[in-house]
Design a protein around this motif. Structure first.
Motif, mmCIF file in Angstrom:
data_model
loop_
_atom_site.group_PDB
_atom_site.id
_atom_site.type_symbol
_atom_site.label_atom_id
_atom_site.label_comp_id
_atom_site.label_asym_id
_atom_site.label_seq_id
_atom_site.Cartn_x
_atom_site.Cartn_y
_atom_site.Cartn_z
ATOM 1 N N UNK A 1 0.872 -1.292 0.146
ATOM 2 C CA UNK A 1 0.064 0.143 -0.228
ATOM 3 C C UNK A 1 0.936 1.282 0.001
ATOM 4 N N UNK A 2 0.604 2.120 -0.855
ATOM 5 C CA UNK A 2 1.321 3.435 -0.988
ATOM 6 C C UNK A 2 0.799 4.344 -0.058
ATOM 7 N N UNK A 3 1.417 5.242 0.500
ATOM 8 C CA UNK A 3 0.947 6.368 1.387
ATOM 9 C C UNK A 3 0.886 7.726 0.527
ATOM 10 N N UNK A 4 -0.221 8.288 0.755
ATOM 11 C CA UNK A 4 -0.607 9.527 -0.281
ATOM 12 C C UNK A 4 -0.636 10.714 0.741
ATOM 13 N N UNK A 5 -0.015 11.992 0.430
ATOM 14 C CA UNK A 5 -0.225 12.999 1.199
ATOM 15 C C UNK A 5 -1.633 13.638 1.030
ATOM 16 N N UNK A 6 -2.259 13.825 2.105
ATOM 17 C CA UNK A 6 -3.903 13.992 2.257
ATOM 18 C C UNK A 6 -4.150 15.411 1.557
ATOM 19 N N UNK A 7 -3.042 16.300 1.692
ATOM 20 C CA UNK A 7 -3.035 17.603 1.028
ATOM 21 C C UNK A 7 -2.952 17.621 -0.562
ATOM 22 N N UNK A 8 -2.684 16.596 -1.060
ATOM 23 C CA UNK A 8 -2.447 16.382 -2.565
ATOM 24 C C UNK A 8 -4.054 15.888 -3.018
ATOM 25 N N UNK A 9 -4.931 15.182 -2.115
ATOM 26 C CA UNK A 9 -6.065 14.385 -2.807
ATOM 27 C C UNK A 9 -7.348 15.041 -2.219
ATOM 28 N N UNK A 10 -7.356 15.648 -1.057
ATOM 29 C CA UNK A 10 -8.442 16.032 -0.299
ATOM 30 C C UNK A 10 -8.706 17.410 -0.402
ATOM 31 N N UNK A 11 -10.081 17.894 -0.445
ATOM 32 C CA UNK A 11 -10.273 19.240 -0.579
ATOM 33 C C UNK A 11 -9.754 19.911 0.834
ATOM 34 N N UNK A 12 -9.350 21.115 0.995
ATOM 35 C CA UNK A 12 -8.908 22.062 2.051
ATOM 36 C C UNK A 12 -9.827 21.835 3.216
ATOM 37 N N UNK A 13 -11.332 22.018 2.910
ATOM 38 C CA UNK A 13 -12.091 21.814 3.948
ATOM 39 C C UNK A 13 -12.158 20.544 4.770
ATOM 40 N N UNK A 14 -12.197 19.548 3.777
ATOM 41 C CA UNK A 14 -12.091 18.334 4.657
ATOM 42 C C UNK A 14 -10.860 17.945 5.161
ATOM 43 N N UNK A 15 -9.798 18.451 4.696
ATOM 44 C CA UNK A 15 -8.501 18.138 5.415
ATOM 45 C C UNK A 15 -8.438 18.787 6.718
ATOM 46 N N UNK A 16 -8.988 20.024 6.711
ATOM 47 C CA UNK A 16 -9.183 20.757 8.186
ATOM 48 C C UNK A 16 -10.132 20.165 8.951
ATOM 49 N N UNK A 17 -11.193 19.549 8.522
ATOM 50 C CA UNK A 17 -12.086 18.837 9.441
ATOM 51 C C UNK A 17 -11.503 17.533 10.172
ATOM 52 N N UNK A 18 -10.594 16.873 9.145
ATOM 53 C CA UNK A 18 -9.924 15.616 9.721
ATOM 54 C C UNK A 18 -8.772 16.103 10.724
ATOM 55 N N UNK A 19 -8.138 17.113 10.643
ATOM 56 C CA UNK A 19 -7.057 17.596 11.180
ATOM 57 C C UNK A 19 -7.585 17.830 12.563
ATOM 58 N N UNK A 20 -8.945 18.062 12.902
ATOM 59 C CA UNK A 20 -9.553 18.259 14.189
ATOM 60 C C UNK A 20 -9.581 16.942 15.104
ATOM 61 N N UNK A 21 -9.378 16.002 14.397
ATOM 62 C CA UNK A 21 -9.511 14.487 15.021
ATOM 63 C C UNK A 21 -7.973 13.856 15.291
ATOM 64 N N UNK A 22 -7.325 14.054 14.122
ATOM 65 C CA UNK A 22 -6.007 13.653 13.902
ATOM 66 C C UNK A 22 -4.781 14.340 13.370
ATOM 67 N N UNK A 23 -3.810 14.642 13.767
ATOM 68 C CA UNK A 23 -2.751 15.447 13.153
ATOM 69 C C UNK A 23 -1.475 14.556 13.083
ATOM 70 N N UNK A 24 -0.693 14.341 12.112
ATOM 71 C CA UNK A 24 0.678 14.054 12.167
ATOM 72 C C UNK A 24 0.646 12.633 12.192
ATOM 73 N N UNK A 25 -0.248 11.782 12.226
ATOM 74 C CA UNK A 25 -0.177 10.514 12.406
ATOM 75 C C UNK A 25 -0.885 9.714 11.146
ATOM 76 N N UNK A 26 -0.656 8.369 10.914
ATOM 77 C CA UNK A 26 -1.215 7.611 9.937
ATOM 78 C C UNK A 26 -2.753 7.388 10.135
ATOM 79 N N UNK A 27 -3.543 7.487 9.173
ATOM 80 C CA UNK A 27 -4.925 6.905 9.298
ATOM 81 C C UNK A 27 -5.377 6.115 8.059
ATOM 82 N N UNK A 28 -6.075 5.088 8.378
ATOM 83 C CA UNK A 28 -6.187 4.276 7.410
ATOM 84 C C UNK A 28 -7.725 4.606 6.890
#
Length: 87
Positions: A1-28
């Motif tokens: 499985x290849x890791x992808x930088x979320x900033x490259x594939x997710x909309x900025x608003x969605x990325x911000x919402x995810x960051x409210x729950x988890x930051x700097x860690x891997x998430x499946x």
């Protein structure tokens, strides 16, 4: 499985919402599965649910496990499992 930088594939608003729950860690993120569950398309799930309810009702109305097992062509062990699951 290849890791992808979320900033490259997710909309900025969605990325911000995810960051409210988890930051700097891997998430499946599991694969989206839109398949129907077993028995939903053919109605088999509903038929078994109704059969099991009839078995439970018979047991509660005084039929013994041996009689029920003969009527439904199921083992006594299976009848016990159905009855015990309903409790």
């Amino acid at each position: 499985m290849k890791y992808i930088n979320a900033e490259e594939v997710l909309p900025r608003e969605l990325l911000y919402q995810i960051q409210q729950y988890i930051q700097g860690n891997l998430i499946y993120i599991p694969k989206y599965d839109n398949r129907e569950k077993w028995g939903e398309k053919t109605g088999a799930k509903r038929i078994m649910f109704e059969r099991n309810n009839q078995i439970i009702s018979m047991y509660e109305n005084g039929y013994n496990i041996k009689e029920i097992s003969k009527k439904y062509y199921l083992s006594e062990h299976t009848i016990r499992k159905i009855i015990n699951k309903s409790r």
